[in-house]
Design an enzyme around this catalytic site. Structure first.
Site: not given
Length: 525
Positions: A328, A332
């Site tokens: 997840y 980023y």
């Protein structure tokens, strides 16, 4: 610094057409005031800033030579504070005077001030937004690339030499530690994976939160249109606001005995305004209250502004059907380091180009992009990975093996788990103070903690103390001029058979007699 006259003129004409010449003149007047602090013009280029810094250092030296220490300190501090600078309140006067009389100290201060202010002005001139240049201005990107090229050129001609004659290229050292984006990304992913595995053993939940600043901190809309609610807050102001709200939330967690651990990621919006992502792990019965507290502080200011509830706070529970926490947050991590494994960013820009701009943005404002909390020291982890021989202490040897195998889960378990004070962990690093070269001529009693570097000395365990070898590294010019044969490259290339692996003895001990052109003792171990 390059001229911004053309962009200022373009903005002036735009304001005069959309509003009035009165507003345009007011904008130009305010812009001129922002570019001038006392006698410093912030639009100076690097050479002019260096000359200006040299003048200030010479003034502090020449004009205080006949004064007492107290009088000299007051004179220099008054001159220093005119530019909005400050020094630590516990720094001694003798120590501060040494800095005030140093050209490099003044230059670093002026350069940081000027580059940040110029980028802030470029935001006002509509040069930092999705329609023009996302995350940072084109000029800031060019400056950052130039700085990187200068640093690489410097490292190519510098070598570390130990007291026993071991030579290591500075560029190889850079490429082998977390300064290298690839190494940094890999280490972050290893730590996230191990932390997630620990949370699964503890049957904890993982949540992903996004915290965004109020509208008054955002300079532009994605379309490039200026935000009328913008109050001219700087990037640092916005990040300080988010950090303040996070500190309030953590204080509330402590009051209610709520235990969370995880990672924080700071990244910019298209206009350079920072926002935070939080990957938090916690016991299931605490997740609702954690979300409630974070929501409360995220909307503490300007609660009723339009879109606040929707845009300024987001919470999402990470479940198995959505993938792992590691997967997840991977995008980023990649987006904010080098753009590897990604095609585009949030706004559809090329991921690698965006990553370069984001790192230029973070470097400019000295923003710590990634921070773990509630977890054991990564410094000890890195130090253990440097040890390439056996350790007599059994428990410490197991900890070293876990670090060497990149097994963060095992390391975390052996360090006692999460949310434990450093003093209560079974292993720790002990440091010794090493005097900075700048203060070697000053009596130690006249110095504060700021005059020293903390150098790793010992690894402490419950039953033993493991001394960290201090090789007394020196920074030298190329050793090829000082040994009988040129040095061998370090990692991944041909290795001297006598060395038996990763470390090479190159050319024997450092030569005596005439010293190198430039060298200084470093606190490297």
């Amino acid at each position: 610094m390059p001229s911004i006259a053309y962009d200022a003129a373009h903005k002036y004409v735009k304001i005069s057409k959309q509003a009035s010449y009165v507003q345009a003149n007011l904008f130009l007047s305010n812009l001129s005031k922002e570019l001038q602090i006392a006698d410093l013009n912030l639009s100076k280029d690097i050479r002019e800033l260096k000359l200006f810094a040299k003048q200030k250092a010479n003034q502090c030296l020449r004009n205080t030579a006949h004064l007492t220490t107290e009088q000299a300190f007051d004179y220099c501090l008054n001159k220093f504070e005119k530019y909005g600078f400050s020094i630590p309140c516990d720094m001694t006067h003798v120590e501060a005077l040494t800095l005030f009389r140093t050209e490099k100290f003044w230059f670093n201060k002026f350069k940081t001030l000027a580059t940040q202010k110029m980028e802030s002005i470029r935001r006002q001139l509509d040069l930092v937004n999705q329609s023009k240049s996302a995350y940072c201005s084109d000029e800031r990107l060019r400056q950052h690339q130039w700085e990187k090229a200068q640093a690489e050129e410097y490292m190519q001609n510098k070598w570390f030499c130990s007291a026993d004659g071991e030579y290591v290229s500075m560029l190889d050292v850079y490429n082998s530690n977390v300064s290298n984006p690839k190494v940094r990304r890999a280490e972050l992913m290893v730590r996230i994976k191990g932390t997630e595995e620990y949370s699964q053993l503890q049957k904890h939940e993982s949540w992903f939160y996004t915290l965004t600043t109020p509208s008054k901190y955002h300079s532009h809309y994605p379309s490039g249109k200026p935000n009328p609610k913008y109050k001219a807050y700087s990037v640092k102001d916005a990040n300080d606001y988010l950090n303040g709200q996070w500190q309030k939330a953590r204080a509330q967690f402590d009051r209610e005995n709520i235990t969370v651990y995880g990672i924080r990621v700071v990244e910019p919006h298209h206009d350079g305004t920072p926002h935070w992502h939080l990957m938090l792990f916690m016991p299931p019965h605490q997740s609702a209250r954690v979300t409630e507290i974070l929501h409360q502080y995220a909307l503490e200011q300007d609660t009723n502004e339009r879109g606040a509830t929707k845009n300024r706070f987001k919470a999402e529970k990470i479940t198995s059907d959505k993938g792992s926490a590691q997967a997840y947050i991977a995008k980023y991590i990649c987006k904010n380091i080098d753009g590897e494994f990604l095609d585009t960013d949030t706004y559809g820009n090329d991921a690698k180009v965006s990553a370069t701009k984001i790192t230029a943005w973070a470097s400019l404002y000295n923003i710590r992009q990634f921070q773990f909390f509630g977890l054991p020291s990564v410094s000890l982890w890195r130090q253990l990975r440097k040890i390439n021989h056996t350790i007599d202490d059994i428990e410490l040897s197991k900890l070293r093996q876990a670090a060497d195998a990149s097994d963060w889960l095992a390391y975390l378990l052996m360090m006692g788990g999460t949310n434990i004070r450093k003093s209560e962990r079974p292993f720790a690093m002990e440091y010794e103070k090493q005097l900075k070269e700048l203060y070697e001529h000053i009596e130690p009693k006249s110095l504060s903690k700021h005059a020293y570097n903390n150098v790793p000395k010992t690894i402490l365990s419950v039953s033993a103390r493991y001394p960290i070898e201090n090789k007394q590294w020196l920074l030298l010019e190329s050793p090829a001029e000082r040994v009988d044969s040129p040095p061998f490259p370090w990692e991944g290339r041909t290795v001297d058979e006598v060395s038996e692996g990763s470390r090479r003895q190159l050319g024997g001990p450092p030569p005596r007699g005439e010293g190198p052109k430039s060298r200084r003792r470093l606190g490297l171990v």
